[in-house]
Design a protein around this motif. Structure first.
Motif: not given
Length: 229
Positions: A54-57, A72-73, A161-167, A221-222
């Motif tokens: 489920g991650g984007k890479g 793009q993301w 851990l806390l933000p809704p999105r991690h990059l 989202e990751v």
């Protein structure tokens, strides 16, 4: 029972067996480790497994490719985020050079975690209100599509851990075949870190009825950018 010997003797008597006088010989196990043939294959398999979870890479080789990937993301989202929260992008104090250059070119200001507040407890609130947490990565695991991050006072686990999105940014040379290889490198550090995070896709959990929920205990989202020098 007064001691271990009495306990074993009593147990042996109940089973109708003689009391053992020495431990059984150890059985040596030789388990073949998952191993890939090249760095390019490790990166490819890592991304396949990361995306399957489920991650984007993406793989980047230059700042321009990094810029295209971020646009793009996230598109114009950061502009909207900054209108409501000047600390929408929360990052490690130091990111890979290619990441620093890309965010500077986009004019997306980064809030550094250790400088976001004097009191470390206040940083948790800032992380919880951020839109995107941005980190590097210490290792990657091809076999499971996992990003591995060790704790550090200047980096802060709350960012991932806390933000809704991690990059996360990771260098291709840091991607290992399996967990065993990563643990060997952790052991080689001498003094182990206080904690190690292993991130395999977005946060997910299921209740007793097997209803899957995404983003309950972490980012929904990751994203991972593999830097291939």
């Amino acid at each position: 029972m007064s001691n271990t010997s009495d306990f074993i003797s009593n147990l042996a008597a109940k089973l109708g067996r003689p009391t053992p006088t020495q431990p059984p010989p150890q059985v040596k196990l030789s388990v073949p480790q998952y191993q890939l043939s090249s760095s390019a294959e490790r990166v490819s398999v890592f991304l396949q497994n990361w995306q399957a979870l489920g991650g984007k890479g993406a793989i980047v080789r230059s700042e321009d490719e990094t810029l295209q990937c971020l646009k793009q993301w996230f598109g114009e989202q950061p502009i909207t985020w900054f209108k409501e929260n000047s600390k929408a992008l929360l990052a490690w104090d130091k990111l890979p050079t290619i990441a620093e250059s890309a965010f500077s070119s986009l004019n997306w200001p980064l809030t550094r975690y250790s400088q976001s507040a004097f009191d470390p407890r206040d940083r948790y609130s800032i992380a919880a209100s951020a839109e995107l947490g941005i980190t590097g990565s210490d290792w990657g695991i091809s076999l499971s599509g996992t990003v591995v991050v060790k704790s550090d006072p200047l980096r802060g686990r709350a960012i991932s851990l806390l933000p809704p999105r991690h990059l996360s940014f990771i260098e291709s040379t840091k991607i290992q075949d399996n967990l065993f290889n990563v643990l060997e490198e952790v052991a080689a550090l001498g003094s182990p870190p206080a904690a190690i995070e292993m991130i395999s896709g977005p946060s997910r959990t299921s209740d007793i009825e097997m209803d899957l929920s995404i983003g309950v205990h972490g980012p929904i989202e990751v994203y991972v950018i593999v830097i291939d020098h």
